[in-house]
Structures are given as C-alpha cells and as structure tokens.
Scaffold this motif. Sequence first.
Motif, PDB file in Angstrom:
ATOM      1  N   LEU A 180       3.626  17.166  11.785  1.00 56.58           N
ATOM      2  CA  LEU A 180       4.002  15.773  11.986  1.00 56.58           C
ATOM      3  C   LEU A 180       2.773  14.875  11.963  1.00 56.58           C
ATOM      4  N   GLY A 181       1.675  15.376  12.521  1.00 53.28           N
ATOM      5  CA  GLY A 181       0.442  14.607  12.495  1.00 53.28           C
ATOM      6  C   GLY A 181      -0.032  14.333  11.077  1.00 53.28           C
ATOM      7  N   VAL A 182       0.093  15.343  10.210  1.00 51.49           N
ATOM      8  CA  VAL A 182      -0.283  15.162   8.804  1.00 51.49           C
ATOM      9  C   VAL A 182       0.652  14.156   8.138  1.00 51.49           C
ATOM     10  N   ALA A 183       1.956  14.318   8.359  1.00 53.66           N
ATOM     11  CA  ALA A 183       2.928  13.407   7.745  1.00 53.66           C
ATOM     12  C   ALA A 183       2.697  11.976   8.198  1.00 53.66           C
ATOM     13  N   ASP A 184       2.435  11.785   9.486  1.00 54.36           N
ATOM     14  CA  ASP A 184       2.202  10.433   9.996  1.00 54.36           C
ATOM     15  C   ASP A 184       0.909   9.840   9.429  1.00 54.36           C
ATOM     16  N   PHE A 185      -0.116  10.683   9.262  1.00 54.97           N
ATOM     17  CA  PHE A 185      -1.384  10.200   8.700  1.00 54.97           C
ATOM     18  C   PHE A 185      -1.184   9.727   7.264  1.00 54.97           C
ATOM     19  N   VAL A 186      -0.464  10.489   6.480  1.00 59.23           N
ATOM     20  CA  VAL A 186      -0.197  10.095   5.100  1.00 59.23           C
ATOM     21  C   VAL A 186       0.611   8.808   5.060  1.00 59.23           C
ATOM     22  N   ALA A 187       1.618   8.701   5.930  1.00 62.24           N
ATOM     23  CA  ALA A 187       2.442   7.491   5.958  1.00 62.24           C
ATOM     24  C   ALA A 187       1.626   6.270   6.363  1.00 62.24           C
ATOM     25  N   ALA A 188       0.698   6.458   7.308  1.00 60.06           N
ATOM     26  CA  ALA A 188      -0.119   5.338   7.784  1.00 60.06           C
ATOM     27  C   ALA A 188      -1.087   4.838   6.724  1.00 60.06           C
ATOM     28  N   HIS A 189      -1.384   5.684   5.733  1.00 56.32           N
ATOM     29  CA  HIS A 189      -2.326   5.309   4.670  1.00 56.32           C
ATOM     30  C   HIS A 189      -1.646   5.425   3.309  1.00 56.32           C
ATOM     31  N   ALA A 190      -0.401   4.994   3.278  1.00 51.37           N
ATOM     32  CA  ALA A 190       0.390   5.141   2.051  1.00 51.37           C
ATOM     33  C   ALA A 190      -0.246   4.446   0.857  1.00 51.37           C
ATOM     34  N   GLY A 191      -0.955   3.350   1.106  1.00 47.23           N
ATOM     35  CA  GLY A 191      -1.568   2.645  -0.002  1.00 47.23           C
ATOM     36  C   GLY A 191      -2.780   3.340  -0.579  1.00 47.23           C
ATOM     37  N   ASP A 192      -3.364   4.262   0.166  1.00 47.53           N
ATOM     38  CA  ASP A 192      -4.585   4.939  -0.273  1.00 47.53           C
ATOM     39  C   ASP A 192      -4.380   6.431  -0.563  1.00 47.53           C
ATOM     40  N   ILE A 193      -3.192   6.949  -0.276  1.00 45.50           N
ATOM     41  CA  ILE A 193      -2.912   8.366  -0.533  1.00 45.50           C
ATOM     42  C   ILE A 193      -1.705   8.456  -1.461  1.00 45.50           C
ATOM     43  N   LEU A 194      -1.931   8.991  -2.635  1.00 51.15           N
ATOM     44  CA  LEU A 194      -0.867   9.131  -3.629  1.00 51.15           C
ATOM     45  C   LEU A 194      -0.454  10.594  -3.704  1.00 51.15           C
ATOM     46  N   LEU A 195       0.835  10.824  -3.639  1.00 49.13           N
ATOM     47  CA  LEU A 195       1.358  12.186  -3.764  1.00 49.13           C
ATOM     48  C   LEU A 195       1.835  12.397  -5.199  1.00 49.13           C
ATOM     49  N   ALA A 196       1.247  13.366  -5.852  1.00 46.94           N
ATOM     50  CA  ALA A 196       1.619  13.685  -7.235  1.00 46.94           C
ATOM     51  C   ALA A 196       1.821  15.188  -7.339  1.00 46.94           C
ATOM     52  N   ASP A 197       3.045  15.596  -7.707  1.00 48.12           N
ATOM     53  CA  ASP A 197       3.390  17.018  -7.772  1.00 48.12           C
ATOM     54  C   ASP A 197       3.128  17.720  -6.444  1.00 48.12           C
TER      55      ASP A 197
END
Length: 237
Positions: free
Chosen positions: A174-191
């Motif tokens: 959950l900590g990882v998921a929340d971190f990615v969500a908090a920086h959605a503009g700077d972290i792109l998920l591809a494949d």
Amino acid sequence: MALLRACLLGLATASMLLLAACVNKEPQERAAFIQLLQSRMNSASLVPLAGLSEPEKEAVGGYADAYEVITDFQQAMAKAAAPMRDVLAVETLRSVGEIVERRARFEAARKTLAENAARLQDARARADQARAALALPPDLAPVYDGVYDEAVSAPAADLMEAASKLDAVARDALGVADFVAAHAGDILLADGQARVATPTLQQELNLRLQGLNAQSDGLERARAAVSQAAGPARDAP
C-alpha cells in the motif's frame, strides 16, 4: 426347595450383572489413549491431526473428549487459515503496475487478516481453557501435552506469525501504491513497469520496493504455515 434354588440363582445372576456394570475400564482406556497419542506423535505431521475411528473411540472411552479439544481447535484454525490463502494470491506480485492495480485488494487483505487472526486467537483461548479443565492422570498428562504443543500451540503461533507477515507485506505494498499515486505526474506506468521522471523520485521508489522485496523470505514461510494450517486447497466448483 426348587423355588429357593431358583431365587438364589436369580440373585447370583443379578449380582454378577451388577458387578460387570461396575467394572472400571479407565485404566484400559487410559492405556489405549496413551498408545494412540504416541502413535500420532510418530506420524509425519500432527497438522492436521487424524480423527478417531469408531474402534479408537470405543477403545479410549471418555478420553475421546480430550482428543476432541485438539481436533476442534484444528478445525477452527483451518477456517481461519483458508481466507489467508486468498491473501497469499493477492500478495504474489510481479510489477509496480500490479501493486497499484491491487491497492483496494491490499486494504481488503489487511481487514481479512485482522478478522481471522482474531478468530484464531479466540479458538486458541478456548482450546487452552478446555485443556486446563482436563484432569489427566500423571502418566497421561505429559504425553497429551506433547501432542497438544505440536498440534495446537506451535501451529497457532506459526499462523499468527504468518498473519503478521502477510499484513506487513500488504502494508508495504500500500505504501508503494500510495507513493506512485502521490507522484502520478512524475511516474509513468508502462507495461506494468514504472518510469520515473527524476533520480530522486527513483531512489525513493526503489527504497520502498527494496523494503517490499526484503520480505520475500518471510512471505514464503508464511505461505508454508498457511498451507499447512488450511489443509489441501479445494477445487472451485
């Protein structure tokens, strides 16, 4: 005289029946119970503990209740462990994308773990209370306690530890998921993989992922404890 002899014979027969009814079978039942427990101890595993067959129930007599203290606990433990097996499937992760996608499932997993850990604790408390109420003879008590430790105390502790480990994995995910969500503009998920805009964010994300990966050994131990406590998985209907 014939009537008197008949009455005396009837009285003698009645006395023999009364004596037979009063024969104390406890020593034989205790010996049979000790032998049965020792045979169970020699088996590969006491989880699950084999139930009593009808001949075994007859042989151990009143001691069947003491045996059921253990088997009743194991049935309750299996019910608590079964939902934890579903949590194991949720926590089998291959990418950051999976972690993000499963955020809601991790929250549900933590609730499931808390509920079933509480059920396990209640079952353990009931078993311990029932064990304390048993008045076992001195030659039987240590044999029974040896089985009880391996069939109740140890697996209960192992499953509680497994639940704690699974909860820690869900918490870190959950900590990882929340971190990615908090920086959605700077972290792109591809494949499923994360592409991070800055080295600083990459380092922070890596630290969280490393913490999650560090729990892999504990997760495997938890998997073993849950699988043993829950018993064989049932095929879906």
